[in-house]
Design a protein around this motif. Structure first.
Motif, PDB file in Angstrom:
ATOM      1  N   GLU A 104       0.827  -1.207   0.000  1.00 22.00           N
ATOM      2  CA  GLU A 104       0.000   0.000   0.000  1.00 22.00           C
ATOM      3  C   GLU A 104       0.864   1.262   0.000  1.00 22.00           C
ATOM      4  O   GLU A 104       0.516   2.274  -0.597  1.00 22.00           O
ATOM      5  CB  GLU A 104      -0.897  -0.039   1.246  1.00 22.00           C
ATOM      6  N   ARG A 105       2.028   1.195   0.648  1.00 23.49           N
ATOM      7  CA  ARG A 105       2.946   2.335   0.711  1.00 23.49           C
ATOM      8  C   ARG A 105       3.893   2.387  -0.488  1.00 23.49           C
ATOM      9  O   ARG A 105       4.831   3.167  -0.505  1.00 23.49           O
ATOM     10  CB  ARG A 105       3.743   2.287   2.000  1.00 23.49           C
ATOM     11  N   GLY A 106       3.658   1.543  -1.484  1.00 23.97           N
ATOM     12  CA  GLY A 106       4.461   1.580  -2.698  1.00 23.97           C
ATOM     13  C   GLY A 106       5.612   0.595  -2.736  1.00 23.97           C
ATOM     14  O   GLY A 106       6.415   0.610  -3.668  1.00 23.97           O
ATOM     15  N   GLY A 107       5.700  -0.271  -1.747  1.00 23.37           N
ATOM     16  CA  GLY A 107       6.781  -1.248  -1.698  1.00 23.37           C
ATOM     17  C   GLY A 107       6.545  -2.440  -2.597  1.00 23.37           C
ATOM     18  O   GLY A 107       5.423  -2.702  -3.035  1.00 23.37           O
ATOM     19  N   THR A 108       7.620  -3.168  -2.871  1.00 23.19           N
ATOM     20  CA  THR A 108       7.574  -4.371  -3.696  1.00 23.19           C
ATOM     21  C   THR A 108       8.076  -5.552  -2.872  1.00 23.19           C
ATOM     22  O   THR A 108       9.090  -5.443  -2.191  1.00 23.19           O
ATOM     23  CB  THR A 108       8.468  -4.212  -4.943  1.00 23.19           C
ATOM     24  N   ILE A 109       7.358  -6.659  -2.954  1.00 27.68           N
ATOM     25  CA  ILE A 109       7.778  -7.901  -2.313  1.00 27.68           C
ATOM     26  C   ILE A 109       8.227  -8.845  -3.421  1.00 27.68           C
ATOM     27  O   ILE A 109       7.506  -9.058  -4.402  1.00 27.68           O
ATOM     28  CB  ILE A 109       6.625  -8.528  -1.505  1.00 27.68           C
ATOM     29  N   ILE A 110       9.417  -9.391  -3.263  1.00 29.50           N
ATOM     30  CA  ILE A 110      10.019 -10.260  -4.278  1.00 29.50           C
ATOM     31  C   ILE A 110      10.028 -11.704  -3.784  1.00 29.50           C
ATOM     32  O   ILE A 110      10.329 -11.971  -2.627  1.00 29.50           O
ATOM     33  CB  ILE A 110      11.473  -9.808  -4.584  1.00 29.50           C
ATOM     34  N   TYR A 111       9.725 -12.617  -4.686  1.00 27.16           N
ATOM     35  CA  TYR A 111       9.756 -14.050  -4.385  1.00 27.16           C
ATOM     36  C   TYR A 111      11.102 -14.634  -4.781  1.00 27.16           C
ATOM     37  O   TYR A 111      11.555 -14.473  -5.914  1.00 27.16           O
ATOM     38  CB  TYR A 111       8.628 -14.750  -5.136  1.00 27.16           C
ATOM     39  N   ALA A 112      11.751 -15.305  -3.836  1.00 28.33           N
ATOM     40  CA  ALA A 112      13.039 -15.959  -4.060  1.00 28.33           C
ATOM     41  C   ALA A 112      12.860 -17.468  -3.862  1.00 28.33           C
ATOM     42  O   ALA A 112      12.985 -17.974  -2.738  1.00 28.33           O
ATOM     43  CB  ALA A 112      14.082 -15.420  -3.087  1.00 28.33           C
ATOM     44  N   PRO A 113      12.551 -18.221  -4.923  1.00 31.87           N
ATOM     45  CA  PRO A 113      12.258 -19.647  -4.768  1.00 31.87           C
ATOM     46  C   PRO A 113      13.424 -20.482  -4.249  1.00 31.87           C
ATOM     47  O   PRO A 113      13.229 -21.578  -3.739  1.00 31.87           O
ATOM     48  CB  PRO A 113      11.848 -20.083  -6.177  1.00 31.87           C
ATOM     49  N   GLU A 114      14.637 -19.950  -4.335  1.00 28.20           N
ATOM     50  CA  GLU A 114      15.815 -20.691  -3.851  1.00 28.20           C
ATOM     51  C   GLU A 114      15.955 -20.627  -2.337  1.00 28.20           C
ATOM     52  O   GLU A 114      16.710 -21.396  -1.741  1.00 28.20           O
ATOM     53  CB  GLU A 114      17.102 -20.132  -4.471  1.00 28.20           C
ATOM     54  N   ALA A 115      15.264 -19.689  -1.689  1.00 28.88           N
ATOM     55  CA  ALA A 115      15.296 -19.556  -0.232  1.00 28.88           C
ATOM     56  C   ALA A 115      14.192 -20.448   0.333  1.00 28.88           C
ATOM     57  O   ALA A 115      13.013 -20.123   0.263  1.00 28.88           O
ATOM     58  CB  ALA A 115      15.083 -18.105   0.172  1.00 28.88           C
ATOM     59  N   VAL A 116      14.568 -21.589   0.891  1.00 25.35           N
ATOM     60  CA  VAL A 116      13.604 -22.626   1.248  1.00 25.35           C
ATOM     61  C   VAL A 116      13.627 -22.925   2.745  1.00 25.35           C
ATOM     62  O   VAL A 116      14.693 -22.995   3.361  1.00 25.35           O
ATOM     63  CB  VAL A 116      13.904 -23.928   0.465  1.00 25.35           C
ATOM     64  N   VAL A 117      12.419 -23.116   3.297  1.00 28.46           N
ATOM     65  CA  VAL A 117      12.281 -23.669   4.642  1.00 28.46           C
ATOM     66  C   VAL A 117      11.405 -24.910   4.539  1.00 28.46           C
ATOM     67  O   VAL A 117      10.512 -24.989   3.697  1.00 28.46           O
ATOM     68  CB  VAL A 117      11.674 -22.666   5.659  1.00 28.46           C
ATOM     69  N   ALA A 118      11.690 -25.899   5.384  1.00 25.08           N
ATOM     70  CA  ALA A 118      10.914 -27.136   5.414  1.00 25.08           C
ATOM     71  C   ALA A 118       9.974 -27.096   6.614  1.00 25.08           C
ATOM     72  O   ALA A 118      10.421 -26.945   7.751  1.00 25.08           O
ATOM     73  CB  ALA A 118      11.845 -28.334   5.498  1.00 25.08           C
ATOM     74  N   HIS A 119       8.683 -27.192   6.348  1.00 21.42           N
ATOM     75  CA  HIS A 119       7.642 -27.155   7.391  1.00 21.42           C
ATOM     76  C   HIS A 119       7.373 -28.580   7.866  1.00 21.42           C
ATOM     77  O   HIS A 119       7.306 -29.502   7.061  1.00 21.42           O
ATOM     78  CB  HIS A 119       6.369 -26.556   6.787  1.00 21.42           C
ATOM     79  N   VAL A 120       7.209 -28.754   9.172  1.00 22.65           N
ATOM     80  CA  VAL A 120       6.882 -30.081   9.685  1.00 22.65           C
ATOM     81  C   VAL A 120       5.570 -30.547   9.054  1.00 22.65           C
ATOM     82  O   VAL A 120       4.751 -29.724   8.647  1.00 22.65           O
ATOM     83  CB  VAL A 120       6.769 -30.093  11.236  1.00 22.65           C
ATOM     84  N   PRO A 121       5.352 -31.848   8.959  1.00 23.75           N
ATOM     85  CA  PRO A 121       4.110 -32.327   8.355  1.00 23.75           C
ATOM     86  C   PRO A 121       2.885 -31.788   9.098  1.00 23.75           C
ATOM     87  O   PRO A 121       2.881 -31.699  10.318  1.00 23.75           O
ATOM     88  CB  PRO A 121       4.189 -33.850   8.503  1.00 23.75           C
ATOM     89  N   GLU A 122       1.892 -31.419   8.333  1.00 24.26           N
ATOM     90  CA  GLU A 122       0.618 -30.990   8.915  1.00 24.26           C
ATOM     91  C   GLU A 122      -0.291 -32.206   8.884  1.00 24.26           C
ATOM     92  O   GLU A 122      -0.902 -32.506   7.874  1.00 24.26           O
ATOM     93  CB  GLU A 122       0.040 -29.839   8.097  1.00 24.26           C
ATOM     94  N   SER A 123      -0.326 -32.920  10.001  1.00 24.86           N
ATOM     95  CA  SER A 123      -1.023 -34.204  10.066  1.00 24.86           C
ATOM     96  C   SER A 123      -2.257 -34.141  10.945  1.00 24.86           C
ATOM     97  O   SER A 123      -2.325 -33.346  11.873  1.00 24.86           O
ATOM     98  CB  SER A 123      -0.083 -35.276  10.633  1.00 24.86           C
ATOM     99  N   GLY A 124      -3.181 -34.997  10.665  1.00 26.51           N
ATOM    100  CA  GLY A 124      -4.361 -35.158  11.496  1.00 26.51           C
ATOM    101  C   GLY A 124      -5.525 -34.288  11.082  1.00 26.51           C
ATOM    102  O   GLY A 124      -5.366 -33.111  10.798  1.00 26.51           O
ATOM    103  N   ARG A 125      -6.690 -34.902  11.033  1.00 28.04           N
ATOM    104  CA  ARG A 125      -7.908 -34.234  10.607  1.00 28.04           C
ATOM    105  C   ARG A 125      -8.242 -33.018  11.465  1.00 28.04           C
ATOM    106  O   ARG A 125      -8.528 -31.952  10.955  1.00 28.04           O
ATOM    107  CB  ARG A 125      -9.046 -35.243  10.633  1.00 28.04           C
ATOM    108  N   LYS A 126      -8.219 -33.197  12.788  1.00 31.83           N
ATOM    109  CA  LYS A 126      -8.600 -32.103  13.684  1.00 31.83           C
ATOM    110  C   LYS A 126      -7.643 -30.912  13.551  1.00 31.83           C
ATOM    111  O   LYS A 126      -8.077 -29.777  13.429  1.00 31.83           O
ATOM    112  CB  LYS A 126      -8.636 -32.575  15.135  1.00 31.83           C
ATOM    113  N   ARG A 127      -6.369 -31.186  13.543  1.00 30.75           N
ATOM    114  CA  ARG A 127      -5.384 -30.099  13.411  1.00 30.75           C
ATOM    115  C   ARG A 127      -5.583 -29.367  12.077  1.00 30.75           C
ATOM    116  O   ARG A 127      -5.552 -28.146  12.010  1.00 30.75           O
ATOM    117  CB  ARG A 127      -3.969 -30.649  13.508  1.00 30.75           C
ATOM    118  N   PHE A 128      -5.768 -30.135  11.017  1.00 33.83           N
ATOM    119  CA  PHE A 128      -5.965 -29.548   9.702  1.00 33.83           C
ATOM    120  C   PHE A 128      -7.193 -28.637   9.691  1.00 33.83           C
ATOM    121  O   PHE A 128      -7.137 -27.498   9.234  1.00 33.83           O
ATOM    122  CB  PHE A 128      -6.119 -30.654   8.652  1.00 33.83           C
TER     123      PHE A 128
END
Length: 175
Positions: A104-128
């Motif tokens: 909104e203030r005129g900034g740009t957000i850039i996507y860097a696909p090489e910068a990776v984090v691994a998220h723990v598995p999202e398991s279980g019906r209730k949690r999901f």
């Protein structure tokens, strides 16, 4: 740079974010760089579907994006200070609000696909279902506060596709 408690940054994560922080033309004021989150899987269908859904989302993300993801982003400090930082009352989706304020203030957000984090598995019906419920409330809050007619920049790319979930949902509950 920020991340979440349930992710593990890969080697060179910060240097990969930083390498994309320079503008490619004079019209860009790069205020944030965001990377890619890979959802790990376990043996249940929830984690497998979530992993596929997130991978598809990142595959279609353009260089200029509308979200500096909470689990995997780096911000220009002064820009973050100028918008008041992260709102302390927003438990969920605070990254969406910050991103939209920066754009909104005129900034740009850039996507860097090489910068990776691994998220723990999202398991279980209730949690999901609990997490998707929080997502839905957060998205409604964002849409009310930042309606399409008032937004600048790229289209929102943080509202994930629930198509696979909707297709599998009836089968999932019958098991």
């Amino acid at each position: 740079a920020i991340t979440d408690i349930d992710v593990r940054p890969t080697q060179n994560w910060i240097s990969n974010l930083f390498s994309k922080s320079s503008p490619i033309d004079s019209n860009e004021d790069v205020v944030a760089v965001t990377g890619r989150t890979i959802f790990e899987t376990s043996k249940d269908i929830v984690s497998q579907l979530r992993s596929v859904e997130i991978e598809a989302k990142y595959r279609s993300r353009s260089r200029r994006t509308s979200l500096a993801n909470g689990p995997c982003s780096m911000f220009k400090r002064q820009s973050l200070i100028e918008i008041g930082g992260f709102h302390p009352d927003w438990y969920h989706a605070e990254d969406m609000e910050v991103s939209l304020k920066l754009i909104e203030r005129g900034g740009t957000i850039i996507y860097a696909p090489e910068a990776v984090v691994a998220h723990v598995p999202e398991s279980g019906r209730k949690r999901f279902l609990d997490k998707r419920s929080r997502d839905a409330r957060a998205h409604l809050r964002i849409m009310r506060k930042y309606p399409k007619r008032r937004r600048k920049g790229p289209a929102l790319d943080f509202i994930g596709s629930s198509t696979m979930v909707l297709l599998v949902f009836p089968i999932w509950f019958s098991i």
